[in-house]
Design an enzyme around this catalytic site. Structure first.
Site, PDB file in Angstrom:
ATOM      1  N   ASP A   1       0.856  -1.139  -0.109  1.00 24.54           N
ATOM      2  CA  ASP A   1       0.093  -0.078  -0.004  1.00 24.54           C
ATOM      3  C   ASP A   1       0.886   1.353  -0.088  1.00 24.54           C
ATOM      4  O   ASP A   1       1.940   1.095  -0.592  1.00 24.54           O
ATOM      5  CB  ASP A   1      -1.051  -0.150   1.242  1.00 24.54           C
TER       6      ASP A   1
ATOM      7  N   HIS B   1      -3.906   6.350   3.588  1.00 19.85           N
ATOM      8  CA  HIS B   1      -4.534   4.922   2.801  1.00 19.85           C
ATOM      9  C   HIS B   1      -3.736   3.845   3.491  1.00 19.85           C
ATOM     10  O   HIS B   1      -4.541   2.865   4.361  1.00 19.85           O
ATOM     11  CB  HIS B   1      -4.200   4.887   1.452  1.00 19.85           C
TER      12      HIS B   1
ATOM     13  N   SER C   1     -11.090  -0.503  -1.279  1.00 18.93           N
ATOM     14  CA  SER C   1      -9.838  -0.391  -0.631  1.00 18.93           C
ATOM     15  C   SER C   1     -10.039  -0.887   0.803  1.00 18.93           C
ATOM     16  O   SER C   1      -9.123  -1.495   1.376  1.00 18.93           O
ATOM     17  CB  SER C   1      -9.170   0.781  -0.531  1.00 18.93           C
TER      18      SER C   1
END
Length: 750
Positions: free
Chosen positions: A150, A209, A535
């Site tokens: 990620d 994220h 996600s």
């Protein structure tokens, strides 16, 4: 000191993000002007024919460097891949790339591409409870290593503390690239930055994220988690005691934010490091598997017994909008949970329309204010509340209706209203988004309402000379009986690359998910935020896979996938079929097998198993050339010598049939992982306009791990019975006195 410095950098970056401007670093800055036309290429080459493996990494690098132009230097080599591919990433001019393509050993060369990110209460919603069931059987995932590929991580968050955790298993070979010996621990056991830039940095989060996805998969228990006082409770990931290994592949500081070469490198290193599960909340769209870096890397991981979970993408509700379609990947769509961060738009006519928002200020008056829809006064840009579009429109002190869409982030729309002097915002869904609403940390009082509500609000505005409205806040509400439903943005099947394999495989929580955040949005520490996307659903399934791996260490990746799919829920909390964003029954290309039920997946009774070698006949059956199959499986394959199979012949835990005028006959093999002595009887939910025959209708097992085959005949009926339908759906379910094993069926009419 390092933690304080990082916080300051993140606060500055958050300001940049709010302005939607990134300043990329130049990867090639140090190479001089003569190399301005260099591009990174992914090169697949034939395996070196030697006895045994290459003896060292240096030998591999030397061999790969032998392909480079004699005038180039070693700095041109970006990565040499050892596990995920036979090849390397290198920076070349177009002329050098053309010359390299002519070499006999080179199977494929192409410019790298950039991948996109697919951007508390969920354990309880999924039936995970401390000291009970799967959390008890799996010891909360203890001993399992989840590799998260990620955007890096904020390692100082309480979600990644290691209190009471043992050291990683002896097989772990990875290392930590953070400076300072105390950053990594028994929870966060490794962290690497694979993004090549002019200045190589530690794998800190800079996209907001990776910290969130890592915590969803395996965050520790953190009491008192909330955002703006909402969604308050104890935060935890799916596998709280699993180890985390972080591989940073995306950065705001380079031109190509998530470069393909870095993703392949991360998967390559993760395999070498010894991870058990790989979680990737990113993708490239639909690509042939031999051109898809995640498909190639995931196949190599599967060969090593590593489970790979990927997000389906956020391009729904359009059909065939999936990423990550390979059958050796668990492809995960997004669903809602039964928690809402509730607010409503109250109009001057007394009507109220329910919606959601995360920012719920206590000092906002419920007094009605003038209501305006800027499209009526200006143009489409102002209807979208695009940056700068409200500058010359009088919205001061008013509630402004802003349409969803235009590629403009929700928060940016609110910022435009605030900058123009507006007092509040009603974020109005477009038709495709239907009843899906998101709770965002808006910069002003706001509410996100459904498409039906947006039509009613606009009709009210047009019905009076003095429309008024306000926003009312209700806080956190748990118990939405329509959950789970499929999120509007969740990408749908059928698969473009392999329509004979049902995708997505599963849906899981991906709407309004609370997890760890790198920078506080409400001035509270530890920081949490609520965001949405496939996600978010992907790491939920990655963590669940880790629990199953811990509880059943002998299960293959395919067996774990089968357990997840055949035990999935097809009904919502109200006991009705799962709905989509229109509040209509969601079809099979939205839900796949259904909504994950981790408690039932722990005891599936039967599984459909697949060995890595079984995929070779399937790949040949796709019509791939020998070279293309070889790129994926990393050994020489001649499809002429392989008995190719149709896509639906793969021993997959679902059927996806492309049905013309002829009957189709397929075999499936079930493996008993339940009681030694058990009998199952078939139940058939027959799809529209066809017949199904299953033989035998009853199967009996006398041993654990015993395999039994059954045969299915799909029989088309007259085309007139199909009406206007282009596809149909059903299921074959094997039922014993203790287990229900459901195999979904999709039928695409040709």
């Amino acid at each position: 000191m390092e933690q304080t410095k990082y916080r300051m950098e993140l606060v500055l970056l958050l300001g940049l993000i709010s302005m939607l401007s990134f300043i990329p670093a130049s990867i090639a800055a140090e190479e001089g002007q003569e190399h301005d036309n260099l591009t990174t290429y992914i090169v697949h080459v034939k395996k070196l024919e030697i006895e045994g493996p290459l003896q060292s990494t240096e030998e591999l690098h030397t061999w790969h460097h032998s392909f480079l132009p004699e005038t180039s230097n070693k700095d041109r080599m970006v990565f040499s891949y050892r596990n995920v591919a036979s090849g390397f990433a290198v920076r070349l001019t177009p002329e050098e790339a053309n010359a390299l393509q002519e070499k006999e050993e080179v199977m494929s060369i192409r410019p790298e591409r950039t991948l996109s990110l697919h951007t508390t209460h969920t354990p309880s919603f999924l039936g995970l409870r401390q000291g009970q069931g799967l959390w008890n059987d799996s010891n909360l995932g203890k001993g399992v290593i989840i590799g998260v590929i990620d955007t890096g991580i904020y390692p100082f968050h309480l979600s990644f503390n290691d209190e009471g955790m043992p050291p990683p298993p002896a097989k772990w070979k990875g290392h930590c690239e953070f400076t300072g010996g105390s950053v990594c621990n028994n929870k966060l056991i490794g962290a690497r930055n694979l993004v090549k830039s002019a200045i190589q940095e530690p794998p800190y989060e800079d996209f907001f994220h990776g910290t969130h996805t890592a915590a969803e998969a395996a965050g520790r228990f953190v009491e008192g988690a909330s955002v703006f006082g909402n969604a308050r409770g104890t935060a935890a990931g799916m596998a709280p005691d699993a180890h985390l290994a972080i591989y940073k592949v995306c950065s705001s500081k380079v031109k190509d934010e998530c470069p393909e070469s870095a993703i392949l490198a991360a998967m390559d290193i993760a395999i070498e490091d010894g991870v058990d599960v790989l979680s990737l909340s990113l993708g490239l769209g639909s690509l042939p598997f031999f051109e898809d870096p995640i498909a190639i890397g995931a196949f190599a991981a599967t060969q090593k017994g590593i489970f790979v979970s990927c997000s389906a993408a956020n391009s729904g509700p359009h059909y065939s909008s999936l990423s990550n379609e390979a059958p050796w990947i668990l492809t995960v769509g997004a669903s809602t949970i039964d928690r809402k961060i509730s607010a409503s738009a109250k109009l001057g006519n007394g009507a109220e329309y329910e919606g959601e928002t995360l920012f719920q200020p206590k000092d906002f008056s419920s007094q009605l204010l003038p209501l305006v829809y800027a499209a009526a006064e200006k143009n489409n840009s102002s209807a979208l509340c695009a940056p700068g579009s409200l500058r010359n429109i009088n919205v001061k002190g008013k509630v402004v209706v802003c349409d969803l869409g235009g590629g403009i982030p929700f928060i940016a729309k609110g910022q435009e209203v605030l900058d123009a002097g507006g007092s509040a915002m009603i974020l109005a869904n477009i038709e495709n988004f239907g009843f899906t609403t998101l709770a965002n940390a808006h910069v002003l009082p706001a509410v996100h309402v459904s498409y039906a509500a947006s039509l009613a609000i606009k009709a009210y505005i047009n019905s009076t000379y003095t429309p008024t409205a306000t926003v009312l806040f209700q806080g956190t509400i748990i118990g939405d009986s329509l959950a789970p439903s499929v999120a509007a943005f969740s990408s749908r099947g059928p698969s473009q690359q392999s329509p004979g394999i049902l995708k997505p495989d599963i849906i899981g929580p991906g709407v309004n998910i609370l997890a760890a955040w790198a920078v506080s949005v409400d001035n509270k520490i530890p920081a949490f935020d609520i965001i949405s996307g496939t996600s978010m659903s992907c790491p939920h399934l990655s963590g669940i896979a880790a629990l199953l791996k811990s509880a059943h260490p002998d299960w293959s990746p395919a067996a774990i996938k089968s357990a997840i799919m055949t035990t999935a829920n097809t009904l919502n909390l109200r006991g009705l079929p799962i709905l989509d964003q229109r509040l209509q029954p969601a079809d099979i290309f939205a839900t796949g097998a259904g909504h994950v039920n981790p408690v039932r997946a722990n005891d599936p009774g039967l599984v459909y198993d697949i060995q890595p070698e079984d995929y070779v006949p399937y790949l040949c059956g796709l019509g791939y050339s020998d070279r293309e199959v070889t790129i994926i499986v990393q050994r020489s394959v001649r499809c002429f010598n392989v008995k190719s199979i149709a896509q639906a012949e793969l021993n997959y835990p679902s059927f996806s049939i492309l049905l013309g005028s002829d009957s189709q006959f397929y075999t499936r093999t079930l493996t008993n992982v339940g009681p030694a002595n058990s009998t199952y009887t078939v139940k058939i939910d027959v799809p529209l306009a066809m017949g199904i025959s299953v033989s035998p209708s009853q199967i009996t097992f006398t041993q654990v791990n015993q395999k039994v085959a059954y045969f299915v005949d799909f029989i088309p009926q007259i085309k007139e019975n199909r009406g206007n339908h282009t596809f149909a759906q059903g299921a074959i379910t094997w039922v014993s006195d203790k287990h229900v094993v459901r195999t979904p069926i999709s039928v695409i009419f040709k």
